[in-house]
Scaffold this motif. Sequence first.
Motif, mmCIF file in Angstrom:
data_model
loop_
_atom_site.group_PDB
_atom_site.id
_atom_site.type_symbol
_atom_site.label_atom_id
_atom_site.label_comp_id
_atom_site.label_asym_id
_atom_site.label_seq_id
_atom_site.Cartn_x
_atom_site.Cartn_y
_atom_site.Cartn_z
ATOM 1 N N PHE A 19 15.342 -0.654 49.085
ATOM 2 C CA PHE A 19 16.009 -1.710 48.319
ATOM 3 C C PHE A 19 15.516 -1.669 46.876
ATOM 4 C CE2 PHE A 19 17.019 -5.967 46.853
ATOM 5 C CZ PHE A 19 18.274 -6.181 47.417
ATOM 6 N N LEU A 21 14.001 -2.200 43.299
ATOM 7 C CA LEU A 21 12.986 -3.052 42.679
ATOM 8 C C LEU A 21 12.997 -2.775 41.181
ATOM 9 C CD1 LEU A 21 10.513 -4.955 42.661
ATOM 10 C CD2 LEU A 21 9.096 -2.958 43.271
ATOM 11 N N TRP A 41 4.803 1.553 46.164
ATOM 12 C CA TRP A 41 6.038 0.782 46.307
ATOM 13 C C TRP A 41 7.230 1.671 46.610
ATOM 14 C CZ3 TRP A 41 5.024 -2.257 41.148
ATOM 15 C CH2 TRP A 41 3.929 -3.123 41.339
ATOM 16 N N HIS A 44 8.846 1.810 50.130
ATOM 17 C CA HIS A 44 9.739 0.772 50.661
ATOM 18 C C HIS A 44 10.814 0.332 49.670
ATOM 19 C CE1 HIS A 44 7.392 -2.044 48.213
ATOM 20 N NE2 HIS A 44 6.295 -1.680 48.847
ATOM 21 N N SER A 45 10.713 0.774 48.413
ATOM 22 C CA SER A 45 11.654 0.317 47.388
ATOM 23 C C SER A 45 12.068 1.471 46.476
ATOM 24 C CB SER A 45 11.022 -0.783 46.518
ATOM 25 O OG SER A 45 10.627 -1.893 47.288
ATOM 26 N N LYS A 46 13.281 1.391 45.962
ATOM 27 C CA LYS A 46 13.724 2.297 44.906
ATOM 28 C C LYS A 46 13.394 1.634 43.575
ATOM 29 C CE LYS A 46 17.742 4.785 43.095
ATOM 30 N NZ LYS A 46 19.189 5.077 43.290
ATOM 31 N N ASP A 89 15.255 -6.702 43.877
ATOM 32 C CA ASP A 89 14.016 -7.448 43.772
ATOM 33 C C ASP A 89 13.544 -7.244 42.332
ATOM 34 O OD1 ASP A 89 14.028 -8.208 46.478
ATOM 35 O OD2 ASP A 89 13.033 -6.348 47.081
ATOM 36 N N SER A 263 3.693 -5.379 47.774
ATOM 37 C CA SER A 263 4.302 -4.733 48.943
ATOM 38 C C SER A 263 4.463 -5.718 50.096
ATOM 39 C CB SER A 263 3.455 -3.543 49.406
ATOM 40 O OG SER A 263 3.528 -2.470 48.483
ATOM 41 N N LEU A 266 7.365 -8.162 49.420
ATOM 42 C CA LEU A 266 8.693 -7.548 49.515
ATOM 43 C C LEU A 266 9.043 -7.152 50.951
ATOM 44 C CD1 LEU A 266 8.679 -5.263 46.348
ATOM 45 C CD2 LEU A 266 9.730 -7.506 46.616
ATOM 46 N N SER A 267 8.037 -6.979 51.773
ATOM 47 C CA SER A 267 8.269 -6.529 53.139
ATOM 48 C C SER A 267 8.541 -7.661 54.125
ATOM 49 C CB SER A 267 7.079 -5.705 53.636
ATOM 50 O OG SER A 267 6.878 -4.572 52.803
#
Length: 268
Positions: A19, A21, A41, A44-46, A89, A263, A266-267
């Motif tokens: 997702f 960021l 990060w 779990h995030s782009k 995010d 992290s 956001l998780s």
Amino acid sequence: MRLKVNNITYHVEVCGEGFPLLLLHGFTGDSSTWTPFCPVWGKHSKLIIPDIIGHGETESPEDISLYKIESAAKDLILLMDQLGIEQVDLLGYSMGGRLALTLAILYPDRVRKLILESASPGLRTNEERLQRRMKDAELADFIKDQGVVTFVDYWEAIPLFSSMGSLPDSMKVSIREQRLSNNAKGLANSLLGMGTGSQPSWWGKLDLIGCEVLLLTGEKDEKFCKIAERMAEDMRKASWIVINGCGHAIHVEQKEKFGTIVSDFLSI
């Protein structure tokens, strides 16, 4: 990559998967503020990491109106549109935190979660804003007259960053080199257009933010701890964490702890 928005060429770094960021650096910073977090990060995030107008490799136009915080927020929305990103995010530090808050208030549907590091909603009264604009104008003139090197000498010595004095010399040298890579026009115009005294006061709008918000401050940064405490009271879904052993620049002074807290938030 380079993206053209509002006739301004923006430099944007992208890394990681997941997702989106969107990461916004502080005054005198650039995208390199956040690239050390890509290995963490990015799992779990782009990460979408622009140089804000007037900073880094993004252009520094003459027109001060382009630096207004509302205009800069709109540019970020247009960047998201070009990248095909509907919602992000959003994490902002200091000046970048004020910009992140502006974006979340003006474009609430485009933000899923909001993280504000050492940030404020601006100043409450017209008198406070006037006094700050006068001080920022003096500082902008100082930058234009004396140049970036002399300004960075001054900026590194302000009390806000006193806790960074205990950092390893290699880190201090790296931060200084990054600050010196900016240009006088961009920094001066950022103060004039996007300074705390120039932006609207968002204190009366904080309750409009419907997304989850995480406020982060360093225990040695008493001013911004007090601001965060008041912000948390005014927001509907805000949590506030104080990180021990650091001041204003938590992501530098307590990098590992900062990365883990972000992290985890956001998780959830």
